[in-house]
Design a protein around this motif. Structure first.
Motif, short mmCIF file in Angstrom:
data_model
loop_
_atom_site.label_atom_id
_atom_site.label_comp_id
_atom_site.label_asym_id
_atom_site.label_seq_id
_atom_site.Cartn_x
_atom_site.Cartn_y
_atom_site.Cartn_z
N MET A 155 21.19 14.12 -1.26
CA MET A 155 20.56 14.91 -2.30
C MET A 155 19.69 14.02 -3.19
O MET A 155 20.19 13.06 -3.79
CB MET A 155 21.61 15.59 -3.18
N LEU A 156 18.40 14.31 -3.24
CA LEU A 156 17.48 13.59 -4.12
C LEU A 156 17.39 14.33 -5.45
O LEU A 156 17.11 15.53 -5.48
CB LEU A 156 16.10 13.48 -3.48
N ILE A 157 17.64 13.63 -6.54
CA ILE A 157 17.55 14.23 -7.88
C ILE A 157 16.69 13.32 -8.76
O ILE A 157 17.00 12.14 -8.95
CB ILE A 157 18.94 14.40 -8.51
N ALA A 158 15.60 13.89 -9.25
CA ALA A 158 14.70 13.17 -10.16
C ALA A 158 14.59 13.98 -11.44
O ALA A 158 13.92 15.03 -11.46
CB ALA A 158 13.33 12.97 -9.52
N PRO A 159 15.25 13.58 -12.53
CA PRO A 159 15.25 14.38 -13.77
C PRO A 159 13.91 14.29 -14.50
O PRO A 159 13.24 13.26 -14.48
CB PRO A 159 16.36 13.73 -14.60
#
Length: 846
Positions: free
Chosen positions: A573-577
């Protein structure tokens, strides 16, 4: 000479030392039980799964597309040389009226990924439906259910005519995500093909030619499927442009038609073909194909991982269990031969051959070994696999229809180890004894010479030791082999207990750490493709309600990585806030060892610890991952964060634009709610999905239950192993203490004659056992620490990791069990010493 007396003597040797004989049987039996049981549980699970999949012809891969499977796609799939068989079908997610239940309704498949009928009958027409058997407590045969929005289903209302089991959904708790209801599917259902109205199929199920006769759980199978899957992906990707052009043309035609009608209303007649369609008005996503192998099904991959986790234990736990059992059996058999020294001398003097004399020892050792192996293997092939498989299948739809198989190899290995540690040892010791002359054998074996020990060379310490302490110290070092056997025996049992309790501790509490300390968000709300200003305002207003405590906009997408070592495809899972400052309130990025906070920078990414482990990555490394279209991206690792479930890669918006090569845009929200109980989370999730801005919701409660299924099933297995270790400790300490007393019966009688009280006599010999047991416990701590570390690294599935820390209570519990056993056996030894007949023991054999 007749050998009848020898056989009678051999049988009497068993009856006269029944406790020792039973102890050997129990030692061998415990080792065999654990070895055979753990070795068979994994293959039994895989054989059960393989038969079920073969019976229902489970698809190797399933193909879906955001535009459906049209005729061109069907031809592409069918004509691929690697494809053996295909089946095309429909499905629709629906919500049942007056209920919170959501179903995924499939068209019935008969040739690939077929269904097992559990009750009633399959649907015969477009008005009938069969539900998952997991829902039979909520719904009944003959009941009619209605759907709020039937989608491509022709009817709103259906009659329940059966309950079925799907071969594609193995996990009872993890059915899947949906864009309706609370974002989580309650179950599946099937109806006839003609109940659907759609110009294209929604799903294609495919089997490949080169996977025939392969175990579906093997690395070879996974590698072959991956290669064929890539070929199928490449072939279908060639259809994307034509499909896109076709839909763009349809959109332009529709746009021109509507625009011409609007102009006509205003009194401006125009040919639709003369209207130019602005490019920014064409809001059509590019066609994509999602090809999913069996490994990407949560239930399938966790089932395989469960069977492999048992084998990790099978390759370690029984080895050390057998080592301890063999060590103590070896000591016992050597002592037995020493005890029979005088009888051997008598038989030699009477003219019996060495082979005839060996009958007693062969019968004694071989029968004990065989009985131990038989008893242990009977329970090992049935009872232990049954317990383990039941524990693992508790969360699987495979249910109770599992197989218990037989394999020769574990039995033969157990028999060889048992015979080596009993028969071979006794024959070797006997051979050395038989080399002596009968006259020498008829005399008692000279006692070992006393010698100065290390403590005597430290005068200031030796002078202050009491008489009893000096005797104990001398005796411990005088009988070095017995000292080593006791220390190693107790250390082995303690080490196995430390490992068992350690694994239990590593499993407990990680759910709370993961979802209270690390992932504080309750759900991930995925935005719809095109969100209007009104829909966005409605969502923003909803987020201001008291039910929500924190929301963070993020870029969220799934990447993949093929692990060549085992052929599995891992989802990352890629998460970029959008806001890296408030992001910490949703996900706490920290190092596991020192709890140091990690900060998202514009010079690399932060990855989860288990992902770093399986990719052999460290800070400064580069890793490559693929997106759903097969494009590869490289990321520089700038930090490794604590995370116990799932693979994650975190990055700043600027780093996202740099590595992904596209403009940053948030497409999801990390949402934290006021209350974290599942009922409240589901209720609020339904509100989110009802807004036009949110497409679906992924809840952490499902991941929490997944982590619970990992740990819950393993807890039962670990409890069994702790119980076996405790039983081994009882037998080992009893046997070694018994040997110690038997070896020194004349010595004990002597000190009783000299006026020692019973309590003093017991402590005279048992003080050594206490000291050696304490030393064994301390050595066992180190051994168990290493064993726990090895197991905890090897045991978890690729998608999870367990807490590798050891806790003080573990060592306390692991020390208490052998300590209590030693204390209880002191009472048994005391009563045995009280019953010693001093005159018989001291009478000369000359």
């Amino acid at each position: 000479m007749r050998k009848t007396i020898l056989w009678k003597d051999a049988l009497q040797a068993i009856t006269h030392s029944l406790g020792r004989y039973i102890a050997i049987i129990l030692l061998i039996g415990l080792g065999t039980f654990a070895f055979v049981g753990l070795k068979m549980a994994g293959p039994d699970m895989r054989a059960t799964g393989a038969d079920f999949f073969a019976k229902h012809n489970l698809a190797d891969v399933t193909v879906m597309s955001n535009y459906g499977i049209n005729s061109t796609d069907r031809v592409t799939i069918q004509n691929l040389p690697e494809v053996k068989e295909t089946a095309f079908g429909y499905f629709q997610d629906v919500k049942i009226k007056n209920s919170s239940d959501t179903l995924r309704v499939f068209s019935q498949s008969n040739n690939i990924s077929s269904y097992q009928l559990m009750k009633g009958h399959f649907p015969d027409n477009k008005h009938e439906i069969a539900l998952s058997y997991l829902l039979k407590k909520k719904y009944r045969l003959g009941q009619k259910i209605s759907f709020a929005k039937p989608g491509i289903l022709k009817n709103h209302t259906y009659k329940i005519v059966g309950f079925v089991k799907s071969s594609e959904f193995l996990d009872k708790n993890q059915i899947g995500q949906t864009s309706i209801g609370d974002g989580r599917l309650t179950g599946i259902a099937i109806t006839s093909h003609n109940a659907f109205a759609s110009p294209v199929y929604q799903v294609s199920r495919v089997t490949f030619k080169n996977t025939a006769n392969l175990s579906p759980f093997s690395v070879t199978y996974r590698n072959r499927v991956y290669r064929d899957q890539q070929k199928l992906q490449d072939a279908l990707n060639e259809n994307r442009k034509d499909k896109y052009d076709k839909y763009v043309l349809m959109y332009k035609t529709e746009y021109r038609k509507k625009a011409a009608q609007q102009l006509l209303k205003r009194g401006i007649p125009i040919n639709p073909n003369q209207i130019k369609v602005p490019k920014n008005k064409i809001k059509i996503p590019y066609p994509s194909y999602t090809i999913s192998g069996r490994e990407e099904s949560q239930g399938y991959s966790s089932y395989r991982a469960d069977s492999e986790r048992v084998e990790v234990l099978a390759n370690v736990f029984p080895v050390f269990l057998f080592a301890v059992a063999a060590l103590v059996s070896l000591t016992t058999m050597m002592r037995f031969v020493e005890e029979e020294r005088t009888n051997i001398g008598t038989l030699k003097a009477l003219g019996y051959s060495n082979g005839a004399i060996a009958i007693k020892f062969l019968l004694y050792s071989t029968s004990a070994a065989i009985l131990g192996v038989i008893g242990g293997s009977i329970l090992g092939y049935t009872f232990l696999p049954d317990l383990i498989i039941k524990a693992y299948l508790a969360s699987s739809t495979l249910g109770t229809g599992y197989q218990l198989n037989f394999a020769w190899m574990p039995l033969l290995i157990s028999l060889v180890v048992a015979l080596l540690s009993t028969t071979v040892v006794s024959m070797f010791t006997l051979w050395q004894t038989l080399r002596e002359q009968p006259a020498a054998l008829l005399l008692p074996k000279p006692p070992k010479n006393g010698s100065r020990i290390l403590l005597e060379r430290i005068p200031w310490l030796w002078r202050h030791m009491s008489f009893s302490a000096k005797v104990t110290a001398r005796n411990i070092f005088r009988y070095k082999s017995r000292m080593l056997m006791t220390i190693l025996g107790v250390a082995g049992c303690t080490g196995l207990l430390v490992m068992g309790f350690g694994i239990r501790d590593s499993l407990q509490g990680i759910g709370n750490i993961q979802y209270n300390d690390l992932q504080k968000n309750d759900v991930i709300a995925l935005k719809s493709k095109d969100v209007s200003k009104n829909a966005q305002k409605e969502l923003d207003d909803l987020f201001k309600e008291k039910a929500f405590t924190q929301t963070n906009a993020v870029q969220y997408q799934q990447l993949t990585k093929l692990l060549k070592s085992n052929g599995s495809i891992e989802n990352i899972m890629l998460i970029a806030p959008q806001n890296t400052t408030t992001f910490r309130k949703s996900i706490n990025l920290r190092q596991r060892q020192d709890k140091k906070k990690l900060i998202l920078s514009d010079n690399g990414v932060i990855i989860s610890e288990k992902l770093a482990t399986i990719l052999h990555a460290k800070r400064g490394s580069s890793i490559s991952l693929k997106n759903s279209n097969g494009k590869t991206y490289r990321f520089k690792v700038n930090g490794i964060c604590e995370m116990y479930l799932g693979h994650y890669i975190f990055m700043s918006p600027r780093e996202y634009e740099k590595t992904m090569g596209k403009k940053y845009a948030a497409n999801a929200y990390l949402v934290t709610m006021k209350k974290h109980d599942p009922a409240f989370v589901n209720k609020v999730s339904q509100k989110l999905v009802k807004t036009a801005a949110i497409e679906t919701v992924v809840s952490n409660s499902s991941n929490r239950s997944l982590l619970g299924s990992f740990t819950g099933s393993l807890n039962e297995v670990i409890f069994i192993l702790i119980l076996i270790s405790g039983m081994l400790a009882v037998v080992v300490i009893y046997n070694l203490t018994n040997i110690n007393v038997a070896e020194r019966i004349r010595e004990l009688s002597t000190i009783k004659v000299l006026g020692f009280y019973d309590n003093e006599t017991t402590m005279y010999i048992y003080r050594e056992t206490i000291i050696l047991s304490i030393l064994g416990i301390i050595v066992g701590f180190g051994f168990g620490w290493w064993l726990h570390h090895f197991i905890i690294i090897s045991l978890p599935p690729d998608v999870a990791m367990f807490d590798p820390n050891m806790y003080p209570l573990n060592f306390v519990c692991s020390a208490l069990i052998p300590a209590i056993i030693t204390a209880v056996l002191a009472i048994v030894v005391h009563h045995k010493i009280k019953r010693i007949n001093m005159l018989d023991a001291l009478s000369s054999i000359d």
